[in-house]
Structure formats: C-alpha cells, structure tokens
Design an enzyme around this catalytic site. Sequence first.
Site, PDB file in Angstrom:
ATOM      1  N   LYS A  18       0.834  -1.207   0.000  1.00  0.00           N
ATOM      2  CA  LYS A  18       0.000   0.000   0.000  1.00  0.00           C
ATOM      3  C   LYS A  18       0.862   1.247   0.000  1.00  0.00           C
ATOM      4  O   LYS A  18       2.039   1.227   0.361  1.00  0.00           O
ATOM      5  CB  LYS A  18      -0.939   0.025   1.211  1.00  0.00           C
ATOM      6  CG  LYS A  18      -0.252   0.031   2.589  1.00  0.00           C
ATOM      7  CD  LYS A  18       0.247   1.394   3.052  1.00  0.00           C
ATOM      8  CE  LYS A  18       0.889   1.349   4.435  1.00  0.00           C
ATOM      9  NZ  LYS A  18       1.527   2.643   4.802  1.00  0.00           N
ATOM     10  N   ASP A  60      -2.599  -1.290  10.644  1.00  0.00           N
ATOM     11  CA  ASP A  60      -2.878  -1.230   9.211  1.00  0.00           C
ATOM     12  C   ASP A  60      -3.597  -2.461   8.685  1.00  0.00           C
ATOM     13  O   ASP A  60      -4.055  -2.476   7.539  1.00  0.00           O
ATOM     14  CB  ASP A  60      -1.574  -1.066   8.415  1.00  0.00           C
ATOM     15  CG  ASP A  60      -1.044   0.358   8.445  1.00  0.00           C
ATOM     16  OD1 ASP A  60      -1.817   1.268   8.801  1.00  0.00           O
ATOM     17  OD2 ASP A  60       0.139   0.556   8.112  1.00  0.00           O
TER      18      ASP A  60
END
Length: 279
Positions: A8, A132
């Site tokens: 990401k 996350d």
Amino acid sequence: MIVKSYAKINSLLYVLGKRDDGYHELISLMHKIDLYDWISIKKTSYGLSVKTNIENLNNERNLAFKAAKLFFERSGIEPQVAIEIEKHIPLGGGLGGGSSNAGYVLRALNELFDYPLGEKELFSIAGLVGSDVPFFLVDGSAIVRGRGDKVEKIGCSTENFRVFLVIPNFSISTAHVFKRLVLTNQKRVNKMALTVGGECSIKDIATRLHNDLEEVVLSEFALLKRIKERLVETFGCGLVSGSGSTVFSIIGSEVAREGRLRDFCLSEGFFCKTVKFSE
C-alpha cells in the site's frame, strides 16, 4: 491456495492526536499497489506453521502468524495449516508488507474453511493484530480512521496513473517516527473531506499529497529528503509513504522523465520500480 498480498501507499495521512490507549488517532487515504508478496496456504495434519524466505521473520511475532492463530481461536477450528510467504515487499519501507500478509492470511483462511467468521469478526481480529491490517481486508482504496481500525472503502479513479517507487536499502521504525512526532492542535478531518469527498480522483490527489509523519522522517534522513526533492523536480510531486523509507510519485505517461529517474536511482544504488494501482 495461493494468494497475492499487495502493498500500500498513503497518499494522505493526518495525525489528529494521541489516544487514551497509547495509539495515535489517524485519518488516511490508502491505496493498494501492484507490488506483492506470494502467500501459499495448505491444509496439513499437524498444527500451525508460518514460514517466510526471510529468516528473522520466522517466529511468533510475525503478524501473519498472529492473525492465523487468532483466526483459529475465534473460529474454533483446529489449526492444521502450513503457510509459506515469499517476501518481495521491502521491510520497514512504509508499504505495509507485514500488515498485508496478516490481512490476506485472514481472508484466505476464512475462504479455505468455508467462511466460519463474518466480516465484523474478521475486522475485530485484524484490529488486534495491527493498526494497518484492517485496510487489507478490502480491495482498492479506502479512507482509514481511528488507529487504523475503521475502514471505509472508497471509489478512486486511478486509470492511466502509476506509482513510481524509490526504496533505499534501509528500514525505519514506525514506533520511532511516532515517538519523535510533534503533535499540534490542528484539526485535519475537514481537510480530508474537502480533498476526497465521496470519491477520489488520483489526478487530483497527486497535487495534494500529504503526510504528517514526513517531517520527522525527512529531518532525520537527509537522503530521503534529497530523493523527494528529485521526484518533485521530475514529476511535480513526491511523498514519503507512511513512516518511510519509501518515497513515491504518482505519475502518468512520463516515459522520458521516468527513464531519467531510473538512471538516477541506478547511479545512487537505490531500488526503484514503477507499479500500477491495484483494485
């Protein structure tokens, strides 16, 4: 079962304050990119094993191991699987590799065992494993709030845009960066809403890249500051992803400029790669 575990980037990241539980209150716009680890999961006749091609990750502190262990505890299923992870996402680069592995392991195990856990329970487990991890339970782009546990999937137009990554050969501790962060009283939620609204366009976001952690990273690592300056000079934008050490630009079809940056990275000994956004 073999799955891709995507990395990401954070195109927007605001730190809103310190929480009572010791974590920081965040709001961030995150995107999956086409850089990934490979995860293989096989049913066995014995316990739970998680092995990677990086020796110091082969222990019970591995987030994928923690995620798998919690999955079996919550589902009541006897753990009899072997998980192998072929790592390609750099460690400590702000690309979420460990969190991604944990999220995709949860998704894969739930599918492999015929969906014993609902979405709410998977997100609960993901939040326990790491800040996350919940993001990796959804595809594409999302606005992430809280300490990372509140995820709102968002439509984001990424067509014809790519991400140019520069990844130096060192990692940065997320805990260290947050420890050095100087908080202000500024409120950034409204700014995020104005920037993104109900959906986002990467073309617009590329002109508004922001990361509250970047100041700490760039003040301590002059090399990353120099890389960012070169990216901004070449592509008009650049940002440290998460807590670093990766610096990226969002680019279109600037082939000639991309070639010049590749030559720069090669001459300096940096790893660089152009990837697409992943849905």
